[in-house]
Scaffold this motif. Structure first.
Motif, PDB file in Angstrom:
ATOM      1  N   ARG A  77       0.787  -1.744  -0.192  1.00 41.99           N
ATOM      2  CA  ARG A  77       0.065   0.167   0.261  1.00 41.99           C
ATOM      3  C   ARG A  77       0.599   1.549   0.240  1.00 41.99           C
ATOM      4  NH1 ARG A  77      -3.431  -0.837   4.156  1.00 41.99           N
ATOM      5  NH2 ARG A  77      -1.672   0.683   5.839  1.00 41.99           N
ATOM      6  N   ILE A  78       1.819   1.447   0.945  1.00 44.13           N
ATOM      7  CA  ILE A  78       2.304   2.612   1.036  1.00 44.13           C
ATOM      8  C   ILE A  78       3.386   2.687  -0.346  1.00 44.13           C
ATOM      9  CG2 ILE A  78       5.002   3.754   1.987  1.00 44.13           C
ATOM     10  CD1 ILE A  78       2.446   3.378   3.465  1.00 44.13           C
ATOM     11  N   GLU A  79       4.187   1.720  -1.291  1.00 44.92           N
ATOM     12  CA  GLU A  79       4.785   1.432  -2.330  1.00 44.92           C
ATOM     13  C   GLU A  79       3.557   2.181  -3.367  1.00 44.92           C
ATOM     14  OE1 GLU A  79       6.475  -1.963  -3.325  1.00 44.92           O
ATOM     15  OE2 GLU A  79       7.391  -2.112  -2.012  1.00 44.92           O
ATOM     16  N   ARG A  80       2.154   1.570  -3.388  1.00 44.66           N
ATOM     17  CA  ARG A  80       1.328   2.580  -4.427  1.00 44.66           C
ATOM     18  C   ARG A  80       1.349   3.752  -4.313  1.00 44.66           C
ATOM     19  NH1 ARG A  80      -1.590  -2.857  -3.466  1.00 44.66           N
ATOM     20  NH2 ARG A  80      -2.765  -1.234  -2.071  1.00 44.66           N
ATOM     21  N   ARG A  81       1.225   4.626  -3.053  1.00 43.28           N
ATOM     22  CA  ARG A  81       1.681   5.730  -3.167  1.00 43.28           C
ATOM     23  C   ARG A  81       2.385   6.453  -3.298  1.00 43.28           C
ATOM     24  NH1 ARG A  81      -0.987   6.036   3.685  1.00 43.28           N
ATOM     25  NH2 ARG A  81      -2.893   5.240   2.684  1.00 43.28           N
ATOM     26  N   LEU A  82       3.491   6.103  -3.108  1.00 51.29           N
ATOM     27  CA  LEU A  82       4.987   6.911  -3.011  1.00 51.29           C
ATOM     28  C   LEU A  82       4.858   6.808  -4.976  1.00 51.29           C
ATOM     29  CD1 LEU A  82       7.296   4.826  -1.224  1.00 51.29           C
ATOM     30  CD2 LEU A  82       6.187   7.583  -0.781  1.00 51.29           C
ATOM     31  N   ASP A  83       4.501   5.803  -5.511  1.00 53.45           N
ATOM     32  CA  ASP A  83       4.626   5.934  -6.876  1.00 53.45           C
ATOM     33  C   ASP A  83       3.691   6.504  -8.056  1.00 53.45           C
ATOM     34  OD1 ASP A  83       6.670   4.106  -6.797  1.00 53.45           O
ATOM     35  OD2 ASP A  83       5.090   1.920  -7.395  1.00 53.45           O
ATOM     36  N   ARG A  84       2.740   6.528  -6.871  1.00 61.61           N
ATOM     37  CA  ARG A  84       1.394   7.629  -7.749  1.00 61.61           C
ATOM     38  C   ARG A  84       1.661   9.171  -7.450  1.00 61.61           C
ATOM     39  NH1 ARG A  84      -3.544   6.423  -4.350  1.00 61.61           N
ATOM     40  NH2 ARG A  84      -2.637   7.579  -3.110  1.00 61.61           N
ATOM     41  N   GLY A  85       2.574   9.379  -6.576  1.00 63.80           N
ATOM     42  CA  GLY A  85       3.134  10.528  -5.958  1.00 63.80           C
ATOM     43  C   GLY A  85       3.777  10.984  -6.661  1.00 63.80           C
ATOM     44  N   TRP A  86       4.750   9.624  -7.525  1.00 59.48           N
ATOM     45  CA  TRP A  86       5.689  10.465  -8.693  1.00 59.48           C
ATOM     46  C   TRP A  86       5.341  10.360  -9.980  1.00 59.48           C
ATOM     47  CZ3 TRP A  86      10.196  12.155  -8.065  1.00 59.48           C
ATOM     48  CH2 TRP A  86      10.831  11.859  -6.624  1.00 59.48           C
ATOM     49  N   ASN A  87       5.087   9.936 -10.468  1.00 56.28           N
ATOM     50  CA  ASN A  87       3.968  10.235 -11.254  1.00 56.28           C
ATOM     51  C   ASN A  87       2.602  11.693 -11.542  1.00 56.28           C
ATOM     52  OD1 ASN A  87       4.483   7.647 -12.582  1.00 56.28           O
ATOM     53  ND2 ASN A  87       2.701   6.649 -11.772  1.00 56.28           N
ATOM     54  N   VAL A  88       2.165  11.898 -10.792  1.00 56.47           N
ATOM     55  CA  VAL A  88       1.933  13.276 -10.289  1.00 56.47           C
ATOM     56  C   VAL A  88       3.222  14.282 -10.860  1.00 56.47           C
ATOM     57  CG1 VAL A  88       0.452  14.460  -9.020  1.00 56.47           C
ATOM     58  CG2 VAL A  88      -0.043  12.025  -9.082  1.00 56.47           C
ATOM     59  N   ARG A  89       4.406  13.698  -9.743  1.00 58.12           N
ATOM     60  CA  ARG A  89       5.159  15.093  -9.730  1.00 58.12           C
ATOM     61  C   ARG A  89       5.914  15.152 -11.041  1.00 58.12           C
ATOM     62  NH1 ARG A  89       7.229  11.798  -4.239  1.00 58.12           N
ATOM     63  NH2 ARG A  89       5.975  12.704  -3.129  1.00 58.12           N
ATOM     64  N   ARG A  90       6.256  13.727 -12.290  1.00 63.72           N
ATOM     65  CA  ARG A  90       6.730  14.180 -13.061  1.00 63.72           C
ATOM     66  C   ARG A  90       6.075  14.403 -13.403  1.00 63.72           C
ATOM     67  NH1 ARG A  90       7.628   8.481 -12.919  1.00 63.72           N
ATOM     68  NH2 ARG A  90       9.406   7.798 -11.792  1.00 63.72           N
ATOM     69  N   TRP A  91       3.843  14.775 -13.969  1.00 67.11           N
ATOM     70  CA  TRP A  91       3.442  15.302 -14.756  1.00 67.11           C
ATOM     71  C   TRP A  91       3.445  16.976 -14.919  1.00 67.11           C
ATOM     72  CZ3 TRP A  91       1.921  14.245 -19.571  1.00 67.11           C
ATOM     73  CH2 TRP A  91       2.062  13.058 -19.824  1.00 67.11           C
ATOM     74  N   LEU A  92       3.789  17.291 -13.436  1.00 70.95           N
ATOM     75  CA  LEU A  92       3.458  18.511 -13.259  1.00 70.95           C
ATOM     76  C   LEU A  92       5.116  19.659 -13.677  1.00 70.95           C
ATOM     77  CD1 LEU A  92       2.192  18.461  -9.587  1.00 70.95           C
ATOM     78  CD2 LEU A  92       1.386  19.659 -11.471  1.00 70.95           C
ATOM     79  N   ILE A  93       6.281  18.686 -13.011  1.00 67.19           N
ATOM     80  CA  ILE A  93       7.537  18.962 -13.585  1.00 67.19           C
ATOM     81  C   ILE A  93       7.309  18.742 -14.926  1.00 67.19           C
ATOM     82  CG2 ILE A  93      10.446  18.400 -13.343  1.00 67.19           C
ATOM     83  CD1 ILE A  93       9.657  17.116 -10.601  1.00 67.19           C
ATOM     84  N   GLY A  94       7.228  17.762 -15.689  1.00 68.80           N
ATOM     85  CA  GLY A  94       7.375  18.109 -16.907  1.00 68.80           C
ATOM     86  C   GLY A  94       6.621  19.320 -18.045  1.00 68.80           C
ATOM     87  N   ALA A  95       4.680  19.764 -16.932  1.00 72.97           N
ATOM     88  CA  ALA A  95       4.107  21.019 -17.316  1.00 72.97           C
ATOM     89  C   ALA A  95       5.150  21.296 -17.517  1.00 72.97           C
ATOM     90  CB  ALA A  95       2.359  20.535 -16.703  1.00 72.97           C
ATOM     91  N   ALA A  96       5.780  22.257 -16.202  1.00 77.78           N
ATOM     92  CA  ALA A  96       6.012  23.639 -15.703  1.00 77.78           C
ATOM     93  C   ALA A  96       7.095  23.909 -16.939  1.00 77.78           C
ATOM     94  CB  ALA A  96       6.870  23.773 -14.168  1.00 77.78           C
ATOM     95  N   GLY A  97       8.073  22.914 -17.361  1.00 76.80           N
ATOM     96  CA  GLY A  97       8.847  23.163 -17.837  1.00 76.80           C
ATOM     97  C   GLY A  97       8.505  23.359 -19.383  1.00 76.80           C
ATOM     98  N   VAL A  98       7.691  22.838 -19.622  1.00 84.34           N
ATOM     99  CA  VAL A  98       6.968  23.602 -20.902  1.00 84.34           C
ATOM    100  C   VAL A  98       6.766  24.894 -21.065  1.00 84.34           C
ATOM    101  CG1 VAL A  98       4.937  22.263 -22.323  1.00 84.34           C
ATOM    102  CG2 VAL A  98       6.314  20.340 -21.923  1.00 84.34           C
ATOM    103  N   VAL A  99       5.109  24.923 -20.075  1.00 88.67           N
ATOM    104  CA  VAL A  99       5.376  26.723 -19.840  1.00 88.67           C
ATOM    105  C   VAL A  99       6.546  27.396 -19.653  1.00 88.67           C
ATOM    106  CG1 VAL A  99       4.476  27.709 -18.190  1.00 88.67           C
ATOM    107  CG2 VAL A  99       2.799  26.122 -18.641  1.00 88.67           C
ATOM    108  N   GLY A 100       7.874  27.121 -19.248  1.00 88.76           N
ATOM    109  CA  GLY A 100       8.984  27.654 -19.081  1.00 88.76           C
ATOM    110  C   GLY A 100      10.247  27.550 -20.479  1.00 88.76           C
TER     111      GLY A 100
END
Length: 125
Positions: free
Chosen positions: A29-52
């Motif tokens: 359960r903890i591993e699933r939460r951590l993986d889900r968090g990283w996917n969201v972070r990757r998308w947010l960082i990628g979107a911020a990079g595109v906007v920048g």
């Protein structure tokens, strides 16, 4: 002597913690939460990079980049002609002592120093 035995036994019990019956489910359960968090972070960082990147590109277009590049190419032509004059003259001390050759040498050394500093910054990142 009873205290020493008790302390050793207590230390052994804490060192060898018993496994709980739901340990595997908890870990999954903890591993699933951590993986889900990283996917969201990757998308947010990628979107911020595109906007920048888009903002940076628009700023370059607005700041007359092409005109500045043309000016830089003219400066490169002047530098090349100055360097050809330096190669043609055998007396280095006369060239360095008078006129604009000193400025060109100092400019070249400054550019070299900036390149070294930029390389160091890139390595640290």
């Amino acid at each position: 002597m009873a205290e020493v035995d008790f302390e050793r036994r207590l230390e052994r019990l804490f060192a060898e913690a018993p496994e709980l019956p739901d340990a595997r489910a908890f870990a999954e359960r903890i591993e699933r939460r951590l993986d889900r968090g990283w996917n969201v972070r990757r998308w947010l960082i990628g979107a911020a990079g595109v906007v920048g990147g888009l903002i940076g590109a628009s700023q370059l277009m607005v700041s007359n980049l092409f005109q500045r590049a043309e000016t830089a190419s003219e400066s490169a032509r002047v530098l090349t002609s100055s360097l050809s004059q330096v190669r043609a003259s055998p007396d280095w001390m006369t060239l360095l002592g008078g006129g604009g050759a000193t400025v060109w040498v100092a400019s070249g050394l400054a550019i070299l120093a900036m390149a070294f500093a930029l390389r160091r910054v890139i390595e640290e990142i």
